[in-house]
Write a protein that holds these residues in place. Structure first.
Motif, PDB file in Angstrom:
ATOM      1  N   ASP A 193       6.445   6.695   3.324  1.00  0.00           N
ATOM      2  CA  ASP A 193       6.142   5.461   4.063  1.00  0.00           C
ATOM      3  C   ASP A 193       4.643   5.324   4.293  1.00  0.00           C
ATOM      4  OD1 ASP A 193       8.829   4.888   4.205  1.00  0.00           O
ATOM      5  OD2 ASP A 193       9.059   5.472   6.305  1.00  0.00           O
ATOM      6  N   LEU A 194       4.021   6.397   4.739  1.00  0.00           N
ATOM      7  CA  LEU A 194       2.596   6.348   5.039  1.00  0.00           C
ATOM      8  C   LEU A 194       1.758   6.121   3.778  1.00  0.00           C
ATOM      9  CD1 LEU A 194       2.481   9.274   7.599  1.00  0.00           C
ATOM     10  CD2 LEU A 194       1.835   6.921   8.095  1.00  0.00           C
ATOM     11  N   ALA A 195       2.172   6.775   2.687  1.00  0.00           N
ATOM     12  CA  ALA A 195       1.366   6.714   1.467  1.00  0.00           C
ATOM     13  C   ALA A 195       1.456   5.372   0.767  1.00  0.00           C
ATOM     14  CB  ALA A 195       1.796   7.835   0.519  1.00  0.00           C
ATOM     15  N   PHE A 196       2.653   4.805   0.698  1.00  0.00           N
ATOM     16  CA  PHE A 196       2.853   3.682  -0.228  1.00  0.00           C
ATOM     17  C   PHE A 196       3.290   2.371   0.423  1.00  0.00           C
ATOM     18  CE2 PHE A 196       3.780   7.598  -2.725  1.00  0.00           C
ATOM     19  CZ  PHE A 196       2.650   7.534  -3.543  1.00  0.00           C
ATOM     20  N   LEU A 197       3.401   2.358   1.756  1.00  0.00           N
ATOM     21  CA  LEU A 197       3.864   1.135   2.410  1.00  0.00           C
ATOM     22  C   LEU A 197       2.917  -0.040   2.160  1.00  0.00           C
ATOM     23  CD1 LEU A 197       5.931  -0.184   4.285  1.00  0.00           C
ATOM     24  CD2 LEU A 197       4.512   0.522   6.220  1.00  0.00           C
ATOM     25  N   SER A 198       1.595   0.213   2.217  1.00  0.00           N
ATOM     26  CA  SER A 198       0.635  -0.882   2.126  1.00  0.00           C
ATOM     27  C   SER A 198      -0.143  -0.891   0.803  1.00  0.00           C
ATOM     28  CB  SER A 198      -0.361  -0.793   3.294  1.00  0.00           C
ATOM     29  OG  SER A 198      -1.039   0.451   3.264  1.00  0.00           O
ATOM     30  N   ILE A 199       0.218  -0.024  -0.131  1.00  0.00           N
ATOM     31  CA  ILE A 199      -0.512   0.015  -1.397  1.00  0.00           C
ATOM     32  C   ILE A 199      -0.160  -1.222  -2.242  1.00  0.00           C
ATOM     33  CG2 ILE A 199       1.224   1.358  -2.661  1.00  0.00           C
ATOM     34  CD1 ILE A 199      -1.137   2.903  -3.939  1.00  0.00           C
ATOM     35  N   GLU A 200      -1.167  -1.883  -2.762  1.00  0.00           N
ATOM     36  CA  GLU A 200      -0.959  -3.137  -3.506  1.00  0.00           C
ATOM     37  C   GLU A 200      -0.709  -2.906  -4.990  1.00  0.00           C
ATOM     38  OE1 GLU A 200      -4.217  -5.714  -2.699  1.00  0.00           O
ATOM     39  OE2 GLU A 200      -3.745  -5.923  -0.567  1.00  0.00           O
ATOM     40  N   ASP A 201      -1.302  -1.864  -5.549  1.00  0.00           N
ATOM     41  CA  ASP A 201      -1.156  -1.588  -6.978  1.00  0.00           C
ATOM     42  C   ASP A 201       0.123  -0.783  -7.197  1.00  0.00           C
ATOM     43  OD1 ASP A 201      -1.344  -0.841  -9.633  1.00  0.00           O
ATOM     44  OD2 ASP A 201      -3.516  -0.492  -9.557  1.00  0.00           O
ATOM     45  N   ARG A 202       1.226  -1.458  -7.479  1.00  0.00           N
ATOM     46  CA  ARG A 202       2.510  -0.782  -7.635  1.00  0.00           C
ATOM     47  C   ARG A 202       2.548   0.105  -8.868  1.00  0.00           C
ATOM     48  NH1 ARG A 202       3.553  -0.370  -2.978  1.00  0.00           N
ATOM     49  NH2 ARG A 202       5.400   0.720  -3.737  1.00  0.00           N
ATOM     50  N   ASN A 203       1.817  -0.271  -9.930  1.00  0.00           N
ATOM     51  CA  ASN A 203       1.764   0.584 -11.120  1.00  0.00           C
ATOM     52  C   ASN A 203       1.105   1.915 -10.790  1.00  0.00           C
ATOM     53  OD1 ASN A 203       3.015  -1.285 -12.846  1.00  0.00           O
ATOM     54  ND2 ASN A 203       1.064  -2.302 -13.292  1.00  0.00           N
TER      55      ASN A 203
END
Length: 434
Positions: A193-203
């Motif tokens: 959750d912390l690492a990828f919740l707000s990351i925009e580059d899904r690739n």
């Protein structure tokens, strides 16, 4: 113990926890992108100097000149709940070393005050309450917070209790956590959750992330038939064919049990408060039985048989130790074998104990004699049927009284054994709920 030493112990525990996760490639970011540090300084322009954090994990992309993601762990090993000003101070420090890509996580051995927990939630600060293995009821060889799937987490209310109640005791999970979007006992889910919740580059996220764990129990499934056979084989190997099974005699004759040290101890104030009946450790093999002056002999026998079951069923491959209490007494044997490791281990030990103390053929023989004695006839409601009617209750108590005497077991254990063999239909709980 000094405050500094207590803090160091928690830092080391968190560092080692994360190190094992990263090296085993169970951290949410693949290990080739992770760098783990303890007491590393990060430059603050506001201060013009470095701020040192207890534990940190940097995420570096290939050929990058700087990390792109930073997990910062602040460890609090207090004898009291963590106040809100500690959370506020940590947040300010985390902001000074980089707002973008920084994942602040507050770790505590104690609860958090409600204000501190609310502040962390509003600022998207991760919260972890850490319980040492020595304080857990079941100590697994692989942490439940790591090994269990996210779906095995306790209820949201239970996790909230673990985060906010100073006197809360955890049974199996070392970690109770709150991420920006949920409460969980799963370390992988929390960090993901912390690492990828707000990351925009899904690739990019797909390239560097490890999948969340999706698995059932690693404890081998044993059918009731196999558990019955194993208990029967143990009795046969020990040369015991009597109705009343002397467990001390069984241990002295059974090669697999001879190395197990069994100690009967008077109950202490601590064990009474926690309703602890027994404690085991596998290295060295030790069973401690806690008894009080008014202890029930049948209950104590089932407790010892349960703990022997853990050893004789090879549960040392999964468990380091266990505390056995009133809530585990054989009523738990009614629960079905599940995918959760602890549920499966406890179910197996309880069922094995019942088979060991009440050998099937002899048990059915004595039971049948009691049915004949009291002229109990199967009226298609069950071989032995009990509800709230006095006549059925009287029959139930009369039959089980004799079984308790012959097999040296509690009424609860006798009832579980009867139900497991399909010989008892007890609808009292069903009627109470109507």
């Amino acid at each position: 113990m000094s405050t500094t030493k207590k803090g160091d112990e928690l830092e080391i525990a968190v560092f080692n926890f994360l190190k094992e996760e990263i090296e085993s490639n169970r951290f949410p970011v693949k290990k080739e992108f992770c760098r783990l540090h303890r007491q590393k300084g990060y430059f603050s322009r506001d201060r013009g100097s470095h701020i040192f954090f207890d534990v940190s994990v940097e995420v570096w992309l290939p050929d990058a000149e700087d990390y792109s993601m930073l997990f910062l762990f602040e460890c609090k090993n207090y004898g009291h709940a963590v106040p809100v000003n500690d959370a506020e101070e940590f947040y300010v420090k985390a902001l000074q070393v980089g707002a973008t890509g920084t994942k602040p996580i507050l770790v505590s051995t104690n609860a958090l005050q409600s204000g501190a927990l609310n502040f962390c939630s509003s600022k998207r600060i991760g919260v972890m309450r850490y319980f040492s293995k020595e304080d857990l009821k079941w100590v697994l060889r692989r942490s439940a917070s790591v090994g269990f799937a996210p779906s095995d987490s306790q209820s949201d209310a239970e996790i909230m209790a673990g985060l906010t109640l100073t006197d809360y005791h955890s049974s199996v999970f070392e970690l109770f956590m709150q991420s920006p979007i949920r409460r969980t006992n799963s370390l992988a889910e929390f960090l993901h959750d912390l690492a990828f919740l707000s990351i925009e580059d899904r690739n990019l996220a797909n390239d560097i992330s490890n999948p969340l764990p999706r698995r059932g129990s690693i404890v081998r499934y044993l059918s009731v038939g196999e558990l019955e056979c194993r208990a029967s084989a143990a009795l046969c190997e020990a040369g015991i064919n009597s109705s009343y099974v002397d467990l001390s005699e069984l241990c002295s004759r059974l090669p697999a049990a001879k190395e197990i040290r069994i100690e009967h101890r008077p109950a202490t104030e601590s064990s009474v408060l926690q309703n602890t009946l027994a404690r085991i450790s596998f290295n060295p093999p030790l069973i401690e039985i806690f008894t009080e002056p008014n202890s029930h002999a049948g209950r104590d026998r089932f407790t010892l048989a349960h703990e022997l079951g853990h050893f004789l069923l090879g549960h040392g491959a999964y468990l380091k130790g266990e505390q056995y209490d009133d809530t585990d007494q054989p009523e738990a044997g009614k629960t079905i074998d599940g995918d959760n490791d602890v549920r499966r281990l406890e179910y197996q030990a309880n069922y094995f104990a019942a088979c060991l103390l009440m050998p099937r053929d002899r048990f059915i023989e004595v039971f049948s004699a009691q049915l004949h004695r009291f002229d109990v006839r199967n009226k298609e409601l069950g071989v032995l049927y009990v509800d709230s009617q006095k006549c059925n209750l009287d029959t139930y108590f009369s039959v089980t009284n004799r079984l308790m005497t012959v097999f040296g077991a509690s009424r609860a254990a006798i009832s579980i054994r009867l139900a497991g063999l399909g010989l008892l239909r007890d609808v009292r709980d069903d009627l109470a709920g109507t």
